[in-house]
Design an enzyme around this catalytic site. Structure first.
Site, short mmCIF file in Angstrom:
data_model
loop_
_atom_site.label_atom_id
_atom_site.label_comp_id
_atom_site.label_asym_id
_atom_site.label_seq_id
_atom_site.Cartn_x
_atom_site.Cartn_y
_atom_site.Cartn_z
N THR A 145 0.82 -1.20 0.00
CA THR A 145 0.00 0.00 0.00
C THR A 145 0.86 1.26 0.00
O THR A 145 1.95 1.27 0.59
CB THR A 145 -0.94 0.00 1.23
N SER A 180 -1.64 3.29 10.44
CA SER A 180 -2.64 2.44 11.13
C SER A 180 -1.99 1.09 11.39
O SER A 180 -0.97 0.74 10.78
CB SER A 180 -3.89 2.24 10.25
N TYR A 182 -3.16 -1.64 10.45
CA TYR A 182 -3.23 -2.35 9.15
C TYR A 182 -2.05 -1.95 8.27
O TYR A 182 -1.35 -2.80 7.72
CB TYR A 182 -4.56 -2.03 8.43
N HIS A 183 -1.82 -0.62 8.14
CA HIS A 183 -0.73 -0.19 7.25
C HIS A 183 0.62 -0.72 7.77
O HIS A 183 1.50 -1.07 6.98
CB HIS A 183 -0.71 1.34 7.12
N LYS A 186 1.49 -4.14 6.46
CA LYS A 186 2.05 -4.16 5.10
C LYS A 186 3.55 -3.85 5.12
O LYS A 186 4.31 -4.37 4.31
CB LYS A 186 1.31 -3.13 4.23
P1 NAD Z 1 -10.75 -7.72 0.11
O1 NAD Z 1 -10.92 -7.85 1.57
O2 NAD Z 1 -11.99 -7.57 -0.70
O3 NAD Z 1 -9.89 -8.93 -0.47
C1 NAD Z 1 -9.01 -9.70 0.31
C2 NAD Z 1 -9.49 -11.15 0.28
O4 NAD Z 1 -8.54 -11.94 0.98
C3 NAD Z 1 -10.84 -11.33 0.98
O5 NAD Z 1 -11.75 -12.00 0.13
C4 NAD Z 1 -10.50 -12.15 2.22
O6 NAD Z 1 -11.53 -13.03 2.60
C5 NAD Z 1 -9.22 -12.87 1.78
N1 NAD Z 1 -8.35 -13.22 2.91
C6 NAD Z 1 -7.90 -12.44 3.92
N2 NAD Z 1 -7.14 -13.13 4.77
C7 NAD Z 1 -7.10 -14.41 4.30
C8 NAD Z 1 -6.50 -15.59 4.78
N3 NAD Z 1 -5.80 -15.64 5.93
N4 NAD Z 1 -6.65 -16.73 4.05
C9 NAD Z 1 -7.38 -16.71 2.89
N5 NAD Z 1 -7.98 -15.61 2.41
C10 NAD Z 1 -7.85 -14.46 3.12
O7 NAD Z 1 -9.78 -6.46 -0.13
P2 NAD Z 1 -9.41 -5.72 -1.49
O8 NAD Z 1 -9.93 -4.33 -1.40
O9 NAD Z 1 -9.76 -6.57 -2.66
O10 NAD Z 1 -7.84 -5.63 -1.35
C11 NAD Z 1 -7.01 -6.67 -1.83
C12 NAD Z 1 -5.56 -6.39 -1.43
O11 NAD Z 1 -5.13 -5.15 -1.97
C13 NAD Z 1 -5.37 -6.29 0.09
O12 NAD Z 1 -4.15 -6.89 0.44
C14 NAD Z 1 -5.33 -4.80 0.33
O13 NAD Z 1 -4.56 -4.50 1.47
C15 NAD Z 1 -4.67 -4.29 -0.95
N6 NAD Z 1 -5.06 -2.91 -1.31
C16 NAD Z 1 -6.38 -2.59 -1.51
C17 NAD Z 1 -6.71 -1.28 -1.87
C18 NAD Z 1 -8.13 -0.84 -2.10
O14 NAD Z 1 -8.36 0.38 -2.22
N7 NAD Z 1 -9.10 -1.75 -2.19
C19 NAD Z 1 -5.69 -0.32 -2.01
C20 NAD Z 1 -4.37 -0.70 -1.78
C21 NAD Z 1 -4.06 -2.00 -1.44
N1 USQ Z 2 -11.57 9.78 4.40
C1 USQ Z 2 -12.44 10.84 4.52
N2 USQ Z 2 -13.77 10.57 4.55
C2 USQ Z 2 -14.27 9.31 4.46
C3 USQ Z 2 -13.38 8.23 4.34
C4 USQ Z 2 -12.02 8.50 4.31
O1 USQ Z 2 -12.04 12.01 4.61
O2 USQ Z 2 -15.50 9.16 4.51
C5 USQ Z 2 -10.12 10.03 4.34
C6 USQ Z 2 -9.29 9.30 5.39
O3 USQ Z 2 -9.23 10.02 6.60
C7 USQ Z 2 -7.93 9.19 4.68
C8 USQ Z 2 -8.31 9.08 3.20
O4 USQ Z 2 -9.66 9.53 3.11
O5 USQ Z 2 -7.21 10.36 4.84
C9 USQ Z 2 -8.22 7.67 2.66
O6 USQ Z 2 -9.01 6.82 3.48
P1 USQ Z 2 -9.68 5.50 2.87
O7 USQ Z 2 -10.56 4.91 3.91
O8 USQ Z 2 -10.25 5.79 1.53
O9 USQ Z 2 -8.38 4.61 2.58
P2 USQ Z 2 -7.32 3.96 3.56
O10 USQ Z 2 -7.79 3.85 4.94
O11 USQ Z 2 -6.03 4.67 3.34
O12 USQ Z 2 -7.24 2.49 2.98
C10 USQ Z 2 -7.54 2.15 1.61
C11 USQ Z 2 -7.72 0.65 1.53
C12 USQ Z 2 -6.41 -0.03 1.93
C13 USQ Z 2 -5.27 0.52 1.10
C14 USQ Z 2 -5.19 2.04 1.15
C15 USQ Z 2 -4.22 2.62 0.14
O13 USQ Z 2 -8.78 0.24 2.39
O14 USQ Z 2 -6.54 -1.44 1.72
O15 USQ Z 2 -4.06 0.00 1.56
O16 USQ Z 2 -6.48 2.58 0.80
S1 USQ Z 2 -3.40 4.06 0.75
O17 USQ Z 2 -4.42 5.03 1.16
O18 USQ Z 2 -2.58 4.55 -0.30
O19 USQ Z 2 -2.65 3.63 1.91
#
Ligand code: NAD
Ligand code: USQ
Length: 391
Positions: A145, A180, A182-183, A186
């Protein structure tokens, strides 16, 4: 190629499985439905109706296209499951999406923080050991991320930075400042993957992806049964997706704090393109490379304004509210992140436009009766409710 998609039931994993399959690859997916369980726990659900399981989705895909997507329903934290999948499938490439992806989820309670880091770090470690033993030449394409870097007051490079210190120089991993639990997971993954490449000669691309938006891809449009999930709740919904839904249902757009928070963003169809470019252009054995995967950067205020303008064109009255920021993050900061590696490999970005936002409005309207409105306002806070008692 034989492509293993970990997290194949997710928002990005399912469209990726279909994308590679229709392009002639042999695709196998793994998922343990963690994401679906987390929504049940939070009493939320995808706006788009999705079929009940991965086998049901794969069956619908076969009925529509005639192609087969393999499925393992199992937990990547469970070593026998991982071992069996790698032994039997023998992947050429592993696309690893299979983690808990939400920053707010990792802040709900201590248990959620511990679970997030355990799930993400341990399952990736299992994948690395499986690659070492059963697929040492395969290419790990791991979803990281942009949030690993945080918002430093200098330009963000792609993974590495040249450092001069006390008259000596080195090229080192770019400093990390995740915002966070979560972050942080990663960041820990990146450290582990880098080590595995150095000591075992594995090859990996760490895709530091920005925030993804969008509901549809070419393949989801084939049939309503092939839809991917779309979430808008405070825990799993992300900025632009949430704002579009708020605009459609007449809920004010929730800008957290001042709204100067700037992030990289990309369309879901570009996620598929980027992952394909990474898979088709593998690094050398032993190489660990990092690509910053986004196409444009926006502040939250810019996104809110864009959705408001597009709403006006579409006939929606859209209000923007600045709500108390539930997170601890810089709300006004410098941000300039490099993202040329994927463009150099041939990425053709689909930029965000008011027309695209309007097409998202139309899709959201189709399912507006499914919206759970109580899940929209932010409740999960980074700071403890009460100030700690001084010792
Ligand atoms: P998602 O939750 O929809 O997809 C992740 C999938 O992995 C889910 O279906 C979940 O059930 C599965 N999973 C989690 N832990 C597991 C485990 N232990 N064993 C088997 N399956 C497991 O999320 P997404 O939005 O599709 O994101 C996919 C990936 O991309 C994630 O790693 C996320 O951190 C990363 N990512 C997402 C975004 C975004 O904006 N959606 C942005 C940046 C990075
Ligand atoms: N935000 C608002 N209002 C909202 C929701 C979010 O102002 O209603 C703000 C948050 O405070 C933050 C920004 O928007 O500053 C992004 O938040 P987000 O919830 O859209 O995204 P984030 O928490 O950063 O996480 C998402 C995905 C995660 C991925 C990440 C990429 O859930 O899996 O890793 O985006 S990044 O942001 O580049 O880290």
């Amino acid at each position: 190629m034989r492509i293993l998609i970990l997290g194949g039931d997710g928002y990005l994993g399912w469209p990726t499985a279909m994308y590679f399959c229709v392009r002639g690859h042999d695709v196998h997916t793994v998922d343990n439905y963690l994401r679906r369980r987390a929504h049940r726990e939070q009493e939320t659900d995808s706006l788009t109706p999705i079929l009940e399981s991965l086998p049901a989705r794969a069956e619908a895909w076969r009925a529509v296209t005639g192609y087969r997507i393999g499925v393992t329903e199992g937990d990547l934290c469970d070593w026998p499951t991982v071992e069996q999948v790698f032994r039997e499938f023998e992947p050429d490439a592993v696309v690893h999406y299979g983690e808990m992806p939400s920053a707010p989820y990792s802040h709900i309670t201590r248990e959620h923080a511990v679970f997030t880091q355990y799930n993400n770090v341990v399952n990736t470690l299992n994948v690395l050991w499986a690659m070492r033993d059963f697929a040492p030449e395969a290419h790990l394409v791991k979803l990281g991320t942009m949030g690993e870097y945080g918002t430093p007051n200098i330009d963000i490079e792609e993974g590495f930075i040249d450092v001069r210190h006390n008259g000596r120089e080195d090229r080192l991993p770019y400093p990390k400042l995740p915002g966070s639990w979560y972050h942080c997971s990663k960041v820990h993954d990146s450290t582990n993957i880098h080590l595995a490449c150095r000591i075992w000669g594995l090859r990996s691309t760490d895709l530091n992806q920005g925030v993804v938006y969008g509901i549809e891809t070419e393949e989801t449009r084939y049939d309503p049964r092939l839809a991917t999930r779309f979430d808008y709740d405070e825990v799993f919904g992300t900025a632009l997706n949430r704002f579009c839904l708020q605009a459609v249902i007449g809920h004010p757009i929730t800008v957290y704090g001042q709204g100067g928070q700037t992030r990289g963003y990309l369309n879901i169809v570009d996620t598929l393109q980027c992952v394909e470019l990474a898979v088709m252009n593998p690094p050398d054995l032993g190489e660990y490379r990092v690509f910053n995967q986004f196409t444009e950067q926006f502040s939250i205020n810019e996104l809110a304004d864009l959705v408001q303008r597009a709403g006006r064109e579409y006939g929606l009255e859209v209000r923007i509210d600045h709500v108390d920021n539930p997170r601890v993050e810089a709300e006004d900061h410098y941000y300039n992140a490099k993202h040329s590696a994927l463009l150099d490999l041939g990425l053709k970005p689909h930029y965000l436009s008011e027309t695209l936002v309007e097409s998202m409005f139309a899709k959201i309207e189709e399912h507006a009766d499914r919206v759970i409105t109580k899940a929209i306002m932010p409740k999960t806070r980074w700071r403890p409710e009460r100030e700690p008692v001084p010792r």
